[in-house]
Design a protein around this motif. Structure first.
Motif, PDB file in Angstrom:
ATOM      1  N   PHE A  72       0.940  -1.403   0.007  1.00  0.00           N
ATOM      2  CA  PHE A  72       0.093  -0.052   0.132  1.00  0.00           C
ATOM      3  C   PHE A  72       0.910   1.258  -0.042  1.00  0.00           C
ATOM      4  O   PHE A  72       1.856   1.364   0.789  1.00  0.00           O
ATOM      5  CB  PHE A  72      -0.912  -0.134   1.362  1.00  0.00           C
ATOM      6  N   GLU A  73       0.709   2.116  -0.797  1.00  0.00           N
ATOM      7  CA  GLU A  73       1.588   3.336  -1.000  1.00  0.00           C
ATOM      8  C   GLU A  73       0.786   4.593  -0.601  1.00  0.00           C
ATOM      9  O   GLU A  73      -0.403   4.612  -0.826  1.00  0.00           O
ATOM     10  CB  GLU A  73       2.051   3.418  -2.406  1.00  0.00           C
ATOM     11  N   SER A  74       1.273   5.275   0.328  1.00  0.00           N
ATOM     12  CA  SER A  74       0.740   6.453   0.830  1.00  0.00           C
ATOM     13  C   SER A  74       1.731   7.542   1.132  1.00  0.00           C
ATOM     14  O   SER A  74       2.889   7.383   1.659  1.00  0.00           O
ATOM     15  CB  SER A  74      -0.033   6.083   2.224  1.00  0.00           C
ATOM     16  N   GLY A  75       1.487   8.620   0.635  1.00  0.00           N
ATOM     17  CA  GLY A  75       2.363   9.810   0.419  1.00  0.00           C
ATOM     18  C   GLY A  75       3.968   9.323   0.012  1.00  0.00           C
ATOM     19  O   GLY A  75       4.816   9.886   0.571  1.00  0.00           O
ATOM     20  N   LEU A 114      -5.759   2.782   8.625  1.00  0.00           N
ATOM     21  CA  LEU A 114      -5.304   2.943   7.073  1.00  0.00           C
ATOM     22  C   LEU A 114      -6.154   4.558   7.146  1.00  0.00           C
ATOM     23  O   LEU A 114      -7.335   4.715   7.795  1.00  0.00           O
ATOM     24  CB  LEU A 114      -6.204   1.965   6.143  1.00  0.00           C
ATOM     25  N   PRO A 115      -5.671   5.195   6.182  1.00  0.00           N
ATOM     26  CA  PRO A 115      -6.328   6.574   6.048  1.00  0.00           C
ATOM     27  C   PRO A 115      -7.490   6.260   5.380  1.00  0.00           C
ATOM     28  O   PRO A 115      -7.763   5.383   4.415  1.00  0.00           O
ATOM     29  CB  PRO A 115      -4.886   7.326   5.040  1.00  0.00           C
TER      30      PRO A 115
END
Length: 118
Positions: A72-75, A114-115
């Motif tokens: 999972f890619e975040s930021g 999670l966001p």
């Protein structure tokens, strides 16, 4: 989805020879008033930094023991996760199940939220 339900109800009523507008209107009304909200997953288990170095090996071990990991890619940062889970309790339960499996010794996880999906 509602259109499919309405069309199915109309076809079913027509096929039975009951073409009553009353029944068709009731089927439409019932399908429109029923809105189901699917549960949203907000929790996951994050594989710690040390295990991320051996992603292929760790992924194989997790899959063999019934856990499906994903990236999972975040930021701009990639996270190696297991889940997602609807509640924090489900994530904690999965974490405990992992600890009980001898073949998963050494795989450390943290429960994370999670966001929100926009």
């Amino acid at each position: 989805m509602r259109k499919v339900i309405v069309m199915t109800a109309i076809l079913a009523l027509t096929a039975c020879g009951q073409e009553s507008n009353d029944k068709i209107q009731r089927a439409k009304a019932a399908s429109e008033s029923t809105v189901v909200q699917a549960p949203v997953a907000h929790w996951a288990l994050e594989i710690t930094e040390g295990q991320r170095a051996t992603i292929p090996d760790t992924t194989g071990r997790l899959l063999d023991n019934g856990f499906t990991p994903y990236i999972f890619e975040s930021g701009g940062v990639q996270h190696f996760l297991i889940g997602p889970f609807t509640t924090e309790a489900q994530a904690l339960e999965a974490q405990e199940k992992m600890k009980l499996k001898p073949k998963l010794d050494g795989i450390e996880t943290n429960v994370i939220e999670l966001p929100a999906v926009k």
